[in-house]
Design an enzyme around this catalytic site. Structure first.
Site, PDB file in Angstrom:
ATOM      1  N   LEU A  68      47.985  35.719  47.947  1.00  0.00           N
ATOM      2  CA  LEU A  68      47.485  34.612  48.766  1.00  0.00           C
ATOM      3  C   LEU A  68      48.554  33.527  48.768  1.00  0.00           C
ATOM      4  CD1 LEU A  68      44.934  33.270  50.148  1.00  0.00           C
ATOM      5  CD2 LEU A  68      44.366  32.366  47.885  1.00  0.00           C
ATOM      6  N   LYS A  96      40.212  46.027  39.454  1.00  0.00           N
ATOM      7  CA  LYS A  96      41.301  45.499  40.299  1.00  0.00           C
ATOM      8  C   LYS A  96      41.095  44.007  40.571  1.00  0.00           C
ATOM      9  CE  LYS A  96      42.606  49.486  43.106  1.00  0.00           C
ATOM     10  NZ  LYS A  96      42.473  50.066  44.457  1.00  0.00           N
ATOM     11  N   THR A  97      39.843  43.636  40.838  1.00  0.00           N
ATOM     12  CA  THR A  97      39.574  42.220  41.133  1.00  0.00           C
ATOM     13  C   THR A  97      39.948  41.349  39.935  1.00  0.00           C
ATOM     14  OG1 THR A  97      37.853  42.671  42.748  1.00  0.00           O
ATOM     15  CG2 THR A  97      37.717  40.560  41.620  1.00  0.00           C
ATOM     16  N   ARG A 111      54.160  29.533  41.043  1.00  0.00           N
ATOM     17  CA  ARG A 111      55.000  28.995  42.126  1.00  0.00           C
ATOM     18  C   ARG A 111      54.680  27.530  42.385  1.00  0.00           C
ATOM     19  NH1 ARG A 111      54.296  28.201  47.570  1.00  0.00           N
ATOM     20  NH2 ARG A 111      52.420  29.448  47.851  1.00  0.00           N
ATOM     21  N   TYR A 150      34.181  45.778  33.828  1.00  0.00           N
ATOM     22  CA  TYR A 150      34.023  44.314  33.829  1.00  0.00           C
ATOM     23  C   TYR A 150      34.606  43.726  32.535  1.00  0.00           C
ATOM     24  CZ  TYR A 150      31.504  39.813  34.202  1.00  0.00           C
ATOM     25  OH  TYR A 150      31.159  38.481  34.285  1.00  0.00           O
ATOM     26  N   LYS A 154      38.082  41.698  32.377  1.00  0.00           N
ATOM     27  CA  LYS A 154      38.097  40.283  31.990  1.00  0.00           C
ATOM     28  C   LYS A 154      38.971  40.057  30.754  1.00  0.00           C
ATOM     29  CE  LYS A 154      35.157  38.201  34.880  1.00  0.00           C
ATOM     30  NZ  LYS A 154      35.439  36.987  35.658  1.00  0.00           N
ATOM     31  N   TYR A 164      51.120  34.357  30.668  1.00  0.00           N
ATOM     32  CA  TYR A 164      51.733  33.402  31.618  1.00  0.00           C
ATOM     33  C   TYR A 164      51.918  32.038  30.947  1.00  0.00           C
ATOM     34  CZ  TYR A 164      52.041  35.991  35.996  1.00  0.00           C
ATOM     35  OH  TYR A 164      52.419  36.863  36.994  1.00  0.00           O
TER      36      TYR A 164
HETATM   37  P1  NAD Z   1      28.724  36.100  42.004  1.00  0.00           P
HETATM   38  O1  NAD Z   1      28.736  37.572  42.132  1.00  0.00           O
HETATM   39  O2  NAD Z   1      27.642  35.319  42.661  1.00  0.00           O
HETATM   40  O3  NAD Z   1      30.095  35.470  42.493  1.00  0.00           O
HETATM   41  C1  NAD Z   1      31.308  36.170  42.522  1.00  0.00           C
HETATM   42  C2  NAD Z   1      31.996  35.832  43.822  1.00  0.00           C
HETATM   43  O4  NAD Z   1      33.281  36.498  43.863  1.00  0.00           O
HETATM   44  C3  NAD Z   1      31.227  36.322  45.042  1.00  0.00           C
HETATM   45  O5  NAD Z   1      31.188  35.310  46.006  1.00  0.00           O
HETATM   46  C4  NAD Z   1      32.018  37.529  45.516  1.00  0.00           C
HETATM   47  O6  NAD Z   1      31.867  37.789  46.898  1.00  0.00           O
HETATM   48  C5  NAD Z   1      33.422  37.108  45.129  1.00  0.00           C
HETATM   49  N1  NAD Z   1      34.360  38.233  44.980  1.00  0.00           N
HETATM   50  C6  NAD Z   1      34.161  39.392  44.317  1.00  0.00           C
HETATM   51  N2  NAD Z   1      35.258  40.167  44.403  1.00  0.00           N
HETATM   52  C7  NAD Z   1      36.180  39.467  45.126  1.00  0.00           C
HETATM   53  C8  NAD Z   1      37.500  39.732  45.556  1.00  0.00           C
HETATM   54  N3  NAD Z   1      38.115  40.879  45.252  1.00  0.00           N
HETATM   55  N4  NAD Z   1      38.135  38.787  46.298  1.00  0.00           N
HETATM   56  C9  NAD Z   1      37.520  37.623  46.637  1.00  0.00           C
HETATM   57  N5  NAD Z   1      36.269  37.318  46.248  1.00  0.00           N
HETATM   58  C10 NAD Z   1      35.600  38.234  45.495  1.00  0.00           C
HETATM   59  O7  NAD Z   1      28.744  35.804  40.434  1.00  0.00           O
HETATM   60  P2  NAD Z   1      28.730  34.424  39.624  1.00  0.00           P
HETATM   61  O8  NAD Z   1      27.617  34.488  38.670  1.00  0.00           O
HETATM   62  O9  NAD Z   1      28.841  33.290  40.553  1.00  0.00           O
HETATM   63  O10 NAD Z   1      30.071  34.561  38.782  1.00  0.00           O
HETATM   64  C11 NAD Z   1      31.250  33.848  39.107  1.00  0.00           C
HETATM   65  C12 NAD Z   1      32.291  34.103  38.027  1.00  0.00           C
HETATM   66  O11 NAD Z   1      31.801  33.667  36.759  1.00  0.00           O
HETATM   67  C13 NAD Z   1      32.659  35.575  37.878  1.00  0.00           C
HETATM   68  O12 NAD Z   1      34.048  35.679  37.640  1.00  0.00           O
HETATM   69  C14 NAD Z   1      31.887  35.997  36.647  1.00  0.00           C
HETATM   70  O13 NAD Z   1      32.521  37.042  35.974  1.00  0.00           O
HETATM   71  C15 NAD Z   1      31.877  34.709  35.830  1.00  0.00           C
HETATM   72  N6  NAD Z   1      30.738  34.704  34.914  1.00  0.00           N
HETATM   73  C16 NAD Z   1      29.483  34.438  35.373  1.00  0.00           C
HETATM   74  C17 NAD Z   1      28.418  34.471  34.481  1.00  0.00           C
HETATM   75  C18 NAD Z   1      27.022  34.163  34.909  1.00  0.00           C
HETATM   76  O14 NAD Z   1      26.114  34.282  34.088  1.00  0.00           O
HETATM   77  N7  NAD Z   1      26.746  33.732  36.109  1.00  0.00           N
HETATM   78  C19 NAD Z   1      28.636  34.786  33.125  1.00  0.00           C
HETATM   79  C20 NAD Z   1      29.927  35.080  32.718  1.00  0.00           C
HETATM   80  C21 NAD Z   1      30.973  35.027  33.609  1.00  0.00           C
END
Ligand code: NAD
Ligand code: UDP
Length: 319
Positions: A68, A96-97, A111, A150, A154, A164
């Site tokens: 990006l 991958k994500t 950058r 997952y 992570k 980094y």
């Molecule tokens: P969520 O699934 O609602 O949000 C994740 C968002 O990432 C979504 O909008 C999805 O469309 C987007 N996404 C997924 N893959 C993508 C990609 N390859 N490129 C661009 N966008 C992408 O989940 P959340 O609960 O809002 O979680 C957000 C973050 O917080 C995540 O990284 C999750 O691992 C972390 N997290 C959340 C919780 C929780 O309890 N809610 C706990 C631990 C960690």
């Protein structure tokens, strides 16, 4: 040192998701230029629809596994499905994500010399032997199980952030988020709070996986978002990892009973097999966040659940 109110250009990846949309909202309200990037896998345009006509908000469809090129001062990297049913749907894409997404966002931060925050997770502790979990605990993760895409994704992202930081002097913040809930979770999200509330509102049976004695500690979304912003504005030498969550521990069966009571439902509890590698106990030790960031959650489970119930009620019968 910059203050929280200095206007910044801020990228939020996963910004149309549950946590991301609340974060975007808070940053837009504070007057920042917010760039929300999402591939809409589990995020929805409607989560940020109320921000679309704000001059300091922009929404871009993009998958973070691809590079990006934008210009920003800060990056919150939240892109990644968080619910087990969603991250297990396409596990290769989940890894991958986390991994390619982290590499791309870290490259961007390098950058731009931008500060970058990683939304990590309590899942890095796996099914923990230490209770409550402290940041010093290295975890117990099954590297070949169904949650590994997952958990290990992570964990690898955390490794990349710290490399980094060591290798390129990047300003990083790694936040380990524990179960967080609230409005804008998807009705079919699969996570326990939304499942139970939606089932209770529909008068359906409440599905308890296992015997319901496993525990979690649930944090309301507003508290968590406040914590993320505090972490981003911490001193440059504060990298984390830092736990963020609500230490109030509750069994899944107790949660079900609380939801039934709040909704006033007549739902019965039904028991389903416990998914593989489902952690038995989880509760954050938040002493580091309390001392280093002066952060702790303030919303009680009852208040947070009530707000979430109200949200799902507003969504109507179709939910
Ligand atoms: P969520 O699934 O609602 O949000 C994740 C968002 O990432 C979504 O909008 C999805 O469309 C987007 N996404 C997924 N893959 C993508 C990609 N390859 N490129 C661009 N966008 C992408 O989940 P959340 O609960 O809002 O979680 C957000 C973050 O917080 C995540 O990284 C999750 O691992 C972390 N997290 C959340 C919780 C929780 O309890 N809610 C706990 C631990 C960690
Ligand atoms: N769970 C449950 N019924 C449901 C959904 C989840 O009993 O309908 C359980 C699940 O097995 C786990 C806990 O609730 O023990 C939390 O699950 P969730 O998917 O919300 O989060 P995580 O397991 O990632 O903490």
């Amino acid at each position: 040192m910059e203050t929280i109110t200095d206007s910044k250009r801020i990228l939020v990846t996963g910004g149309a998701g549950f946590l991301g949309s609340h974060l975007c909202e808070r940053l837009v309200e504070a007057g920042h230029e917010v760039l929300c990037v999402d591939n809409f896998f589990t995020g929805r345009r409607r989560n940020v629809a109320h921000l679309l006509d704000r001059p300091n908000f922009e929404l871009v469809r993009h998958d973070v596994t691809f590079p990006l090129y934008v210009e920003v001062d800060q990056i919150y990297n939240l892109a990644c499905p968080a619910s087990p049913i969603h991250y297990q749907h396409d596990p290769v894409q989940t890894t991958k994500t986390s991994v390619h997404g982290a590499i791309n966002m870290l490259g961007l931060a390098k950058r731009l010399k931008a500060k970058i925050l990683q939304a990590s997770t309590s899942e890095v502790y796996g099914d923990p032997e230490i209770h409550p979990q402290t940041e010093g605990y290295w975890g117990r993760v099954n590297p070949v199980g169904i949650r590994a895409c997952y958990d290990e994704g992570k964990r690898c992202a955390e490794t990349l952030f710290f490399d980094y930081w060591r290798q390129h002097g990047l300003r990083i913040k790694v936040v380990r988020i524990f179960n967080t809930y609230g409005p804008r979770m998807l009705p079919n999200d699969g996570r326990v709070v939304s499942n139970f509330i939606v089932q209770a509102l529909r008068g359906e049976d409440i599905t308890i996986y296992g015997d319901g004695s496993q525990t979690r500690s649930f944090c309301y979304v507003d508290d968590l978002v406040d914590g993320l912003i505090r972490a981003m504005h911490s001193a440059d030498d504060f990298t984390g990892p830092v736990n963020m969550g609500n230490p109030g521990e509750i069994t899944v069966a107790e949660l079900a009973r609380k939801v039934i009571e709040l909704v006033g439902a007549s739902s019965r509890l039904i028991f389903r097999p416990l998914p593989e590698d489902d952690p038995l106990r989880r509760k954050p030790d938040i002493s580091l966040a309390q001392t280093a960031l002066a952060w702790q959650p303030t919303t009680s489970l009852e208040t947070g659940l009530q707000r979430t119930v109200d949200y799902f009620k507003q969504q109507g019968t179709g939910l």
